[in-house]
Design a protein around this motif. Structure first.
Motif, PDB file in Angstrom:
ATOM      1  N   LYS A  96     -66.311 -65.051  50.055  1.00  0.00           N
ATOM      2  CA  LYS A  96     -66.139 -65.111  48.604  1.00  0.00           C
ATOM      3  C   LYS A  96     -67.319 -64.452  47.879  1.00  0.00           C
ATOM      4  O   LYS A  96     -67.124 -63.719  46.914  1.00  0.00           O
ATOM      5  CB  LYS A  96     -65.981 -66.561  48.140  1.00  0.00           C
ATOM      6  CG  LYS A  96     -64.645 -67.163  48.535  1.00  0.00           C
ATOM      7  CD  LYS A  96     -64.446 -68.510  47.900  1.00  0.00           C
ATOM      8  CE  LYS A  96     -64.730 -69.605  48.876  1.00  0.00           C
ATOM      9  NZ  LYS A  96     -64.437 -70.951  48.355  1.00  0.00           N
ATOM     10  N   ASP A 101     -64.682 -56.714  44.739  1.00  0.00           N
ATOM     11  CA  ASP A 101     -63.617 -56.040  43.998  1.00  0.00           C
ATOM     12  C   ASP A 101     -62.422 -56.973  43.851  1.00  0.00           C
ATOM     13  O   ASP A 101     -61.708 -57.229  44.825  1.00  0.00           O
ATOM     14  CB  ASP A 101     -63.224 -54.760  44.740  1.00  0.00           C
ATOM     15  CG  ASP A 101     -62.176 -53.946  44.016  1.00  0.00           C
ATOM     16  OD1 ASP A 101     -61.638 -54.400  42.983  1.00  0.00           O
ATOM     17  OD2 ASP A 101     -61.880 -52.832  44.492  1.00  0.00           O
ATOM     18  N   SER A 102     -62.190 -57.478  42.656  1.00  0.00           N
ATOM     19  CA  SER A 102     -61.103 -58.433  42.438  1.00  0.00           C
ATOM     20  C   SER A 102     -59.720 -57.799  42.593  1.00  0.00           C
ATOM     21  O   SER A 102     -58.731 -58.508  42.748  1.00  0.00           O
ATOM     22  CB  SER A 102     -61.227 -59.081  41.062  1.00  0.00           C
ATOM     23  OG  SER A 102     -61.129 -58.109  40.045  1.00  0.00           O
ATOM     24  N   SER A 103     -59.632 -56.471  42.575  1.00  0.00           N
ATOM     25  CA  SER A 103     -58.339 -55.819  42.768  1.00  0.00           C
ATOM     26  C   SER A 103     -58.047 -55.558  44.248  1.00  0.00           C
ATOM     27  O   SER A 103     -56.936 -55.178  44.602  1.00  0.00           O
ATOM     28  CB  SER A 103     -58.282 -54.501  41.989  1.00  0.00           C
ATOM     29  OG  SER A 103     -59.157 -53.547  42.561  1.00  0.00           O
ATOM     30  N   ARG A 123     -56.531 -62.481  47.302  1.00  0.00           N
ATOM     31  CA  ARG A 123     -57.213 -61.805  46.208  1.00  0.00           C
ATOM     32  C   ARG A 123     -58.333 -62.760  45.821  1.00  0.00           C
ATOM     33  O   ARG A 123     -58.114 -63.976  45.703  1.00  0.00           O
ATOM     34  CB  ARG A 123     -56.305 -61.580  45.008  1.00  0.00           C
ATOM     35  CG  ARG A 123     -55.047 -60.810  45.333  1.00  0.00           C
ATOM     36  CD  ARG A 123     -55.205 -59.342  45.207  1.00  0.00           C
ATOM     37  NE  ARG A 123     -53.920 -58.706  45.497  1.00  0.00           N
ATOM     38  CZ  ARG A 123     -53.798 -57.481  45.901  1.00  0.00           C
ATOM     39  NH1 ARG A 123     -54.875 -56.731  46.057  1.00  0.00           N
ATOM     40  NH2 ARG A 123     -52.625 -56.959  46.162  1.00  0.00           N
ATOM     41  N   GLU A 125     -61.605 -63.477  43.170  1.00  0.00           N
ATOM     42  CA  GLU A 125     -62.383 -63.139  41.975  1.00  0.00           C
ATOM     43  C   GLU A 125     -63.333 -64.299  41.720  1.00  0.00           C
ATOM     44  O   GLU A 125     -62.891 -65.416  41.408  1.00  0.00           O
ATOM     45  CB  GLU A 125     -61.480 -62.912  40.773  1.00  0.00           C
ATOM     46  CG  GLU A 125     -62.250 -62.440  39.571  1.00  0.00           C
ATOM     47  CD  GLU A 125     -61.360 -61.947  38.442  1.00  0.00           C
ATOM     48  OE1 GLU A 125     -61.908 -61.464  37.448  1.00  0.00           O
ATOM     49  OE2 GLU A 125     -60.121 -62.026  38.555  1.00  0.00           O
ATOM     50  N   ASN A 126     -64.624 -64.009  41.870  1.00  0.00           N
ATOM     51  CA  ASN A 126     -65.651 -65.045  41.780  1.00  0.00           C
ATOM     52  C   ASN A 126     -65.332 -66.132  42.808  1.00  0.00           C
ATOM     53  O   ASN A 126     -65.208 -65.837  43.975  1.00  0.00           O
ATOM     54  CB  ASN A 126     -65.787 -65.574  40.355  1.00  0.00           C
ATOM     55  CG  ASN A 126     -66.164 -64.478  39.385  1.00  0.00           C
ATOM     56  OD1 ASN A 126     -66.996 -63.632  39.698  1.00  0.00           O
ATOM     57  ND2 ASN A 126     -65.532 -64.470  38.227  1.00  0.00           N
TER      58      ASN A 126
END
Length: 139
Positions: A96, A101-103, A123, A125-126
């Protein structure tokens, strides 16, 4: 939805088993359609330059060669994959933290139960992790 060709999954699995007890790793190349579906056309098998059982670093030369090949075939980099030789198929705290890259798609293959490997896609993100469904297709 993530669509993965069965032959590419089998290639990924064989490589991960061959790399035991170290983590195996690589890149994912393919395309996305207008509805957001992701089609993995090729799984790249890269060297884990850390040669570790608990983390990985993708070989930079292998990454560059993979991206060049993707572009030549009209594909794009979709994300990466790695194995967890002795832990579940879910992102570790380190996974994590390093998910820049969140994409990107992050696939994790657990070999904890050698007879029943588990592959999941995420996916990240943070600290937020979202699991994506994988469908295997004949290519």
């Amino acid at each position: 939805m993530i669509y993965l060709q069965l032959k590419e999954y089998e290639k990924l699995l064989a490589h991960a088993v061959k790399c035991l007890p170290e983590e195996a790793c690589g890149l994912l190349g393919g395309k996305k359609d207008e509805t957001g579906n992701t089609y993995i056309e090729v799984v790249y098998l890269l060297e884990n330059t850390d040669h570790s059982e608990e983390h990985f670093s993708l070989d930079p030369r292998g990454q560059l060669a993979a991206v060049k090949e993707m572009r030549a075939n009209g594909w794009r980099p979709l994300g990466n994959w790695h194995s967890h030789p002795a832990s579940p198929s879910r992102p570790s705290e380190e996974d994590k933290r390093l998910a820049y890259d969140s994409s990107a798609l992050y696939m994790i293959l657990s070999l904890m139960e050698r007879d029943t490997p588990v592959l999941n896609a995420f996916r990240i993100e943070n600290d937020h992790v979202e699991k994506e469904e994988i469908r295997f297709i004949q290519g």
